[in-house]
Design an enzyme around this catalytic site. Structure first.
Site, PDB file in Angstrom:
ATOM      1  N   HIS A 149      30.501  -3.472  15.997  1.00  0.00           N
ATOM      2  CA  HIS A 149      31.806  -3.238  15.368  1.00  0.00           C
ATOM      3  C   HIS A 149      31.709  -2.212  14.256  1.00  0.00           C
ATOM      4  O   HIS A 149      32.589  -2.131  13.394  1.00  0.00           O
ATOM      5  CB  HIS A 149      32.375  -4.568  14.858  1.00  0.00           C
ATOM      6  N   LYS A 175      -0.440  -4.140  -4.419  1.00  0.00           N
ATOM      7  CA  LYS A 175      -1.819  -3.809  -4.036  1.00  0.00           C
ATOM      8  C   LYS A 175      -2.524  -3.094  -5.184  1.00  0.00           C
ATOM      9  O   LYS A 175      -3.638  -3.428  -5.547  1.00  0.00           O
ATOM     10  CB  LYS A 175      -1.787  -2.948  -2.773  1.00  0.00           C
ATOM     11  N   LYS A 212       7.066  10.291  -7.097  1.00  0.00           N
ATOM     12  CA  LYS A 212       6.567   9.388  -8.149  1.00  0.00           C
ATOM     13  C   LYS A 212       6.147  10.202  -9.367  1.00  0.00           C
ATOM     14  O   LYS A 212       6.470   9.848 -10.508  1.00  0.00           O
ATOM     15  CB  LYS A 212       5.340   8.616  -7.647  1.00  0.00           C
ATOM     16  N   GLU A 245       6.708   5.471   7.351  1.00  0.00           N
ATOM     17  CA  GLU A 245       5.659   5.785   6.374  1.00  0.00           C
ATOM     18  C   GLU A 245       4.338   6.041   7.108  1.00  0.00           C
ATOM     19  O   GLU A 245       3.492   6.798   6.637  1.00  0.00           O
ATOM     20  CB  GLU A 245       5.504   4.633   5.356  1.00  0.00           C
ATOM     21  N   GLY A 303      -0.540  -1.239   2.599  1.00  0.00           N
ATOM     22  CA  GLY A 303       0.607  -1.972   2.062  1.00  0.00           C
ATOM     23  C   GLY A 303       1.576  -2.425   3.144  1.00  0.00           C
ATOM     24  O   GLY A 303       2.010  -3.582   3.175  1.00  0.00           O
ATOM     25  N   ARG A 304       1.908  -1.540   4.065  1.00  0.00           N
ATOM     26  CA  ARG A 304       2.914  -1.883   5.083  1.00  0.00           C
ATOM     27  C   ARG A 304       2.339  -2.745   6.207  1.00  0.00           C
ATOM     28  O   ARG A 304       3.038  -3.075   7.159  1.00  0.00           O
ATOM     29  CB  ARG A 304       3.557  -0.611   5.635  1.00  0.00           C
ATOM     30  N   GLU A 329       7.943   0.253 -10.510  1.00  0.00           N
ATOM     31  CA  GLU A 329       9.058  -0.681 -10.288  1.00  0.00           C
ATOM     32  C   GLU A 329       8.584  -2.122 -10.482  1.00  0.00           C
ATOM     33  O   GLU A 329       9.222  -2.933 -11.168  1.00  0.00           O
ATOM     34  CB  GLU A 329       9.617  -0.542  -8.861  1.00  0.00           C
TER      35      GLU A 329
HETATM   36  O1  F6P Z   1       5.148   4.210  -2.538  1.00  0.00           O
HETATM   37  C1  F6P Z   1       4.649   3.764  -1.324  1.00  0.00           C
HETATM   38  C2  F6P Z   1       3.764   2.566  -1.469  1.00  0.00           C
HETATM   39  O2  F6P Z   1       2.489   2.954  -1.833  1.00  0.00           O
HETATM   40  C3  F6P Z   1       3.756   1.753  -0.195  1.00  0.00           C
HETATM   41  O3  F6P Z   1       2.872   2.229   0.748  1.00  0.00           O
HETATM   42  C4  F6P Z   1       3.426   0.386  -0.707  1.00  0.00           C
HETATM   43  O4  F6P Z   1       3.714  -0.602   0.229  1.00  0.00           O
HETATM   44  C5  F6P Z   1       4.314   0.349  -1.937  1.00  0.00           C
HETATM   45  O5  F6P Z   1       4.245   1.658  -2.453  1.00  0.00           O
HETATM   46  C6  F6P Z   1       3.939  -0.659  -2.970  1.00  0.00           C
HETATM   47  O6  F6P Z   1       2.658  -0.452  -3.470  1.00  0.00           O
HETATM   48  P1  F6P Z   1       1.908  -1.564  -4.275  1.00  0.00           P
HETATM   49  O7  F6P Z   1       1.725  -2.748  -3.401  1.00  0.00           O
HETATM   50  O8  F6P Z   1       0.598  -0.956  -4.685  1.00  0.00           O
HETATM   51  O9  F6P Z   1       2.743  -1.922  -5.485  1.00  0.00           O
END
Ligand code: F6P
Length: 526
Positions: free
Chosen positions: A364, A189, A492, A333, A247-248, A195
């Site tokens: 199990h 987003k 972060k 979240e 995002g979620r 990452e």
């Molecule tokens: O670190 C949390 C977060 O902001 C989530 O809410 C989101 O889904 C994820 O990181 C990834 O964010 P982005 O889509 O901006 O890379």
């Protein structure tokens, strides 16, 4: 708000749930709701008519109905970020106007959907063999969970999901791909997540190392077209969405592209239609017959009233293996907060710890604790009436039997007399007594069960939307903002500061002793 409910709970302490069925032949039907072909049965809990009425009064008192309309209507209910919350617009296939700041967002939503469909068709018809979705959190969990769930409909290229900054993740994915026939989808987003940007760069370098042109090999899914452009992805390959999609909550739009490529546009539309059907139910059903509302209230009865700190989500559906992880982000979240809308500290617990694994595997592994541990863990079972493997009907019958047996066992338990009967003949005297005690199940442990006909795209959409609206209702009652996530920021920031320290470019001086020790140990061992 919770005091009245706590009093009701105290008055019911020790009461057996199974006795409620003996007293009321219609209990199962009274404490169940059907919607859109799904059955949600919450009768194996301590909830009775008086408790339900009190819970519904809490929902009404919190203004769930008015706030629900505010959300669907585009009001800026994400107050700390000044944003509307309109993931529901992404599945509004009818295109009825939805306004944000006086502008109808639907033409753009539907235009983006058509562009996604055109790209998906192109990719499915081309020689692309592998699609790698690079994203994390909401930009990974939704499409990954959904693609696994819809495996029987997967007739497009293979899909890989790379999220972790641990190089093992992308290395393992790339090892399965041919550079000439792989498409990378960079899902972020913000287009700034470290990452994702690190993995995207590694993918780019990999193509270059292999001598394969990067042209046409990358697609971006992002609200930040500018950043995607700077990174090297042309506007025609960027699929945008607005800041009112959290995002979620984003798998319904461009973030769902990998899933659309996997299962095709028609199945993706069926998924959207399922979400839309749940929206219509949520908006129109009276609270007492409203599945997301009841799911929320049962959860709050267990968490805020009875104090059970965790809840297990247990899909008896192997293809929902990633659903618990998806729901962890969605629920934790969203509702893992400790201040109310006005910034004041909450006077009660917010959302519970959510965890789980598919059945029967969990049986199990950790069910021992659920049955005989000292803590009560409310369980949410879910299962399809049918499976996609009609020739393996006996497997499905066993699966169903196991699912229903678990909720029955949790409720019934096994008392000492029954346990004695199990070991009589093998032991006697004090040893019989000792052995029997180990075989006692306290029972009276609550669970709910969601049954759907078949895990098809539409049903998946209904299930995801059901849980989204549950989170909304809980958030409204708790008076928290379910749509921000400030709790992820500090880690972060500190990781950014620690980067040069870990690589030895900066000194660890000023850090606490433990952090200094961890850095020093890894540096000695690199
Ligand atoms: O670190 C949390 C977060 O902001 C989530 O809410 C989101 O889904 C994820 O990181 C990834 O964010 P982005 O889509 O901006 O890379």
């Amino acid at each position: 708000m919770w005091d009245d409910l706590k009093r009701l709970a105290a008055a019911r302490e020790g009461r057996r749930i199974d006795a409620l069925f003996a007293e009321d032949a219609a209990r199962a039907q009274t404490f169940s709701v059907e919607a859109e072909g799904m059955l949600f049965d919450y009768s194996k809990t301590q909830i009775d008519a008086e408790v339900l009425e009190a819970l519904l009064a809490v929902a009404r008192g919190a203004g769930v109905e008015a706030k629900r309309e505010a959300m669907f209507g585009g009001a800026k209910i994400n107050e700390t970020e000044g944003r509307a919350v309109l993931h529901t617009a992404l599945r509004n296939l009818a295109g009825t106007p939805v306004e944000v700041d006086g502008t109808d967002v639907m033409p753009e939503v539907l235009d983006t959907l058509s562009r996604m469909e055109a790209l998906a068709a192109e990719v499915r018809a081309s020689g692309i063999t592998d699609v790698v979705n690079i994203g994390i959190g909401g930009s990974d969990l939704g499409p990954k969970m959904g693609t696994i769930a819809l495996a029987p409909y997967h007739d497009g290229p293979r899909c890989h999901f790379v999220s972790n900054v641990d190089g093992a993740d992308i290395a393992d994915a790339l090892a399965q791909c041919a550079p000439e026939t792989t498409l990378f989808i960079i899902a972020s987003k913000t287009f700034t997540t470290i990452e994702t940007m690190t993995n995207a760069r590694t993918a780019w370098d990999w193509l270059e190392e292999k001598g394969v042109s990067t042209d046409g090999k990358f697609v971006a899914l992002s609200s930040n077209a500018e950043k995607a452009g700077e990174w090297g992805i042309p506007a025609s390959r960027v699929f945008g969405f607005e800041d009112w999609v959290g995002g979620r909550y984003s798998m319904w739009g461009p973030i769902g592209l990998s899933m659309m490529i996997a299962v095709g546009a028609e199945n993706f539309r069926a998924f959207l239609a399922g979400g839309q059907a749940m929206d219509a139910h949520f908006r129109s059903a009276p609270l007492e017959a409203n599945m997301p509302v009841l799911l929320a209230l049962v959860g709050m009865w267990h968490n805020q009233v009875l104090g059970h700190a965790t809840r297990a989500v247990l899909p008896y559906e192997n293809r929902l293996a990633r659903l618990p992880a998806y729901l962890q982000q969605l629920e934790m979240e969203s509702n893992g907060k400790s201040v109310a809308m006005d910034g004041e500290t909450l006077g009660f617990d917010s959302g519970p710890v959510v965890w789980g694994e598919p059945g029967t595997n969990g049986q199990h592994a950790f069910y021992q604790l659920i049955h005989q541990g000292t803590r009560v863990i409310p369980c949410e079972f879910m299962v399809g009436a049918r499976s996609h493997e009609p020739k393996l009907r006996h497997h499905h019958e066993l699966l169903l039997a196991n699912c229903f047996a678990q909720s029955e066992a949790l409720m019934r338990g096994r008392d000492l007399d029954e346990a004695r009967g199990k070991v009589a003949g093998k032991f006697e005297g004090a040893e019989l007594e000792r052995q029997a005690k180990h075989r006692v199940f306290p029972g009276n442990r609550p669970s709910t069960t969601l049954v759907y006909p078949l895990l098809d795209p539409r049903t998946l959409g209904m299930i995801v939307a059901l849980y989204e609206h549950r989170v909304f209702v809980e958030g409204v009652i708790l008076d928290i903002n379910s749509y921000d996530q400030w709790g992820v920021e500090l880690g972060k920031e500190l990781a950014t500061a620690l980067g040069p320290i870990v690589s030895g470019k900066e000194s660890a001086e000023g850090k606490d002793g433990s952090t200094r020790q961890l850095v020093a140990f890894t540096q000695r061992n690199t």
